[in-house]
Scaffold this motif. Sequence first.
Motif, PDB file in Angstrom:
ATOM      1  N   HIS A 148      -6.702  10.979   2.911  1.00  0.00           N
ATOM      2  CA  HIS A 148      -5.799   9.916   2.470  1.00  0.00           C
ATOM      3  C   HIS A 148      -6.163   9.490   1.053  1.00  0.00           C
ATOM      4  N   ASP A 149      -5.140   9.168   0.263  1.00  0.00           N
ATOM      5  CA  ASP A 149      -5.333   8.543  -1.043  1.00  0.00           C
ATOM      6  C   ASP A 149      -4.475   7.281  -1.078  1.00  0.00           C
ATOM      7  N   PHE A 150      -5.121   6.115  -1.316  1.00  0.00           N
ATOM      8  CA  PHE A 150      -4.449   4.828  -1.191  1.00  0.00           C
ATOM      9  C   PHE A 150      -4.268   4.168  -2.555  1.00  0.00           C
ATOM     10  N   ASN A 151      -3.053   3.688  -2.793  1.00  0.00           N
ATOM     11  CA  ASN A 151      -2.730   2.952  -4.010  1.00  0.00           C
ATOM     12  C   ASN A 151      -1.907   1.721  -3.654  1.00  0.00           C
ATOM     13  N   VAL A 199       0.840  -1.191   0.000  1.00  0.00           N
ATOM     14  CA  VAL A 199       0.000   0.000   0.000  1.00  0.00           C
ATOM     15  C   VAL A 199       0.880   1.247   0.000  1.00  0.00           C
ATOM     16  N   LYS A 200       0.438   2.245  -0.749  1.00  0.00           N
ATOM     17  CA  LYS A 200       1.026   3.588  -0.734  1.00  0.00           C
ATOM     18  C   LYS A 200      -0.048   4.555  -0.255  1.00  0.00           C
ATOM     19  N   ALA A 239       2.817  -2.496  -5.322  1.00  0.00           N
ATOM     20  CA  ALA A 239       3.157  -3.295  -6.500  1.00  0.00           C
ATOM     21  C   ALA A 239       1.977  -3.238  -7.467  1.00  0.00           C
ATOM     22  N   GLY A 240       2.242  -2.959  -8.716  1.00  0.00           N
ATOM     23  CA  GLY A 240       1.153  -2.761  -9.658  1.00  0.00           C
ATOM     24  C   GLY A 240       0.667  -1.327  -9.635  1.00  0.00           C
ATOM     25  N   SER A 241      -0.538  -1.111 -10.194  1.00  0.00           N
ATOM     26  CA  SER A 241      -1.026   0.261 -10.356  1.00  0.00           C
ATOM     27  C   SER A 241      -2.474   0.412  -9.910  1.00  0.00           C
ATOM     28  N   ALA A 242      -2.904  -0.367  -8.940  1.00  0.00           N
ATOM     29  CA  ALA A 242      -4.294  -0.297  -8.483  1.00  0.00           C
ATOM     30  C   ALA A 242      -4.503   0.908  -7.579  1.00  0.00           C
ATOM     31  N   THR A 300     -14.718   8.332   6.936  1.00  0.00           N
ATOM     32  CA  THR A 300     -15.441   7.725   5.824  1.00  0.00           C
ATOM     33  C   THR A 300     -14.455   7.289   4.748  1.00  0.00           C
ATOM     34  N   TYR A 301     -14.600   6.054   4.287  1.00  0.00           N
ATOM     35  CA  TYR A 301     -13.723   5.469   3.263  1.00  0.00           C
ATOM     36  C   TYR A 301     -14.541   5.209   2.007  1.00  0.00           C
ATOM     37  N   ASP A 302     -14.030   5.713   0.880  1.00  0.00           N
ATOM     38  CA  ASP A 302     -14.669   5.547  -0.421  1.00  0.00           C
ATOM     39  C   ASP A 302     -13.802   4.616  -1.258  1.00  0.00           C
ATOM     40  N   PRO A 303     -14.215   3.355  -1.481  1.00  0.00           N
ATOM     41  CA  PRO A 303     -13.359   2.404  -2.175  1.00  0.00           C
ATOM     42  C   PRO A 303     -13.388   2.581  -3.684  1.00  0.00           C
TER      43      PRO A 303
END
Length: 409
Positions: free
Chosen positions: A353-356, A336-337, A359-362, A388-391
């Motif tokens: 927060h912005d989560f990526n 996770v980034k 490994a890979g580009s998801a 609140t988390y927006d997937p």
Amino acid sequence: MAEVITYPARCAKRTILLLACAVIGAGANGQESAANLQEAIAGGDFDFEFRYRIETVDQAGFDEDAMASVLKSRVSFRPLDIGNLGFFIELDNVSYIGDDEFNNTRNGKTDFPLIGDPDGTHVNQAYVDFKNESGYIRLGRQRINLDEQRFVGGVAWRQNEQTMDALTVVSNALPNVSLSYSYVHGVSRIWGPENGIPTDYFDSNTHLLNAGIDLAMGGRVVLYHYAMDLENGAALSNQSTGVRFSQTVEGEELSFPFNLEYARQSDYADNPVPYESDYLLLEGGVDTGDMRVLLGYETFGGDVSEPQKMFRMPMATLHKFQGWTDRFLTIPQAGVKDTYVTFTTGGLTLTWHDFNSEAGSAHYGSEWDVSWQYAIGDNYTLLLKYATYDPDTYAADIDKAWIQFTATF
């Protein structure tokens, strides 16, 4: 299997001996002390804490929302020292006010979202200290918070705290240097006091070595090596070696805090999966005295091609980091980034927060967190908190809210 660094296991006794000599060598601590146990108990101090919290969870995939109305009552007692010996005991009780309309991992209510506060009474801390002006040796169940608690911490947010059955030696005998070593025999986790799944207790053969150095030019460097052997959680066993640098550059009206940290982790002890993974933190900001803005980038390694090769943090204070909805208590397979911005002023804190994937580009998703804390005199605190988390591609849509009132005496 990745090469195992055996320094902690080979040198544990030598490390304890050297640090203990540094602690003991400075002589008596000079504090007022009792002549005997009866006098120590009679002159001791009691502390009380009551923390009542309402927590709600609205999570996609559940027909029912969860609501927990939970009171934690804590009593602590510290007798007077007897010479260089100190004692401490702390008892916690977690009780529900009303019905437990949530899954606490022990009550079987899996139709509700999870709120990880099982009820019960337990010994949170109970230890003896030998101490002087240069440090202390501590034996017993104790809270261990190392640095920012990213790898080792007490998880104070949950009503059941995480504490360690350990021998700890801390020395400040060297100028501008703090040294600590802990041998952890067991970990009393937030899921207790009853046994169940997840386990309430890790049987452990863990070594935690931490050295902090205050630099003449300003700032602080911390070097650490943590070798975690969790006998009933072998898949979480790991060893991490890292370095952290922190400094605040002072200007005439503004200050500029920044933190840099890197760690390398690999499998350890009986972990069945050989792996290596990296951790990186880059953080900087500006502080006016009344307001602070902090920009951060934190990454944990993963592997999309082979399972179970991601970074692990089984003894960390996790809720403090990567969003209060707790979507990333376990690092995903692809790592996770987390890119984040935090704004703080007075008792108000706002974070995005912005989560990526690492490994890979998801793109996993994003989260907003906001809290407001207000002190009512010296003994009472009110906390309002929402997340609140927006997937996008990872985990479910979730909203959490808290109202908390704390009284300390």
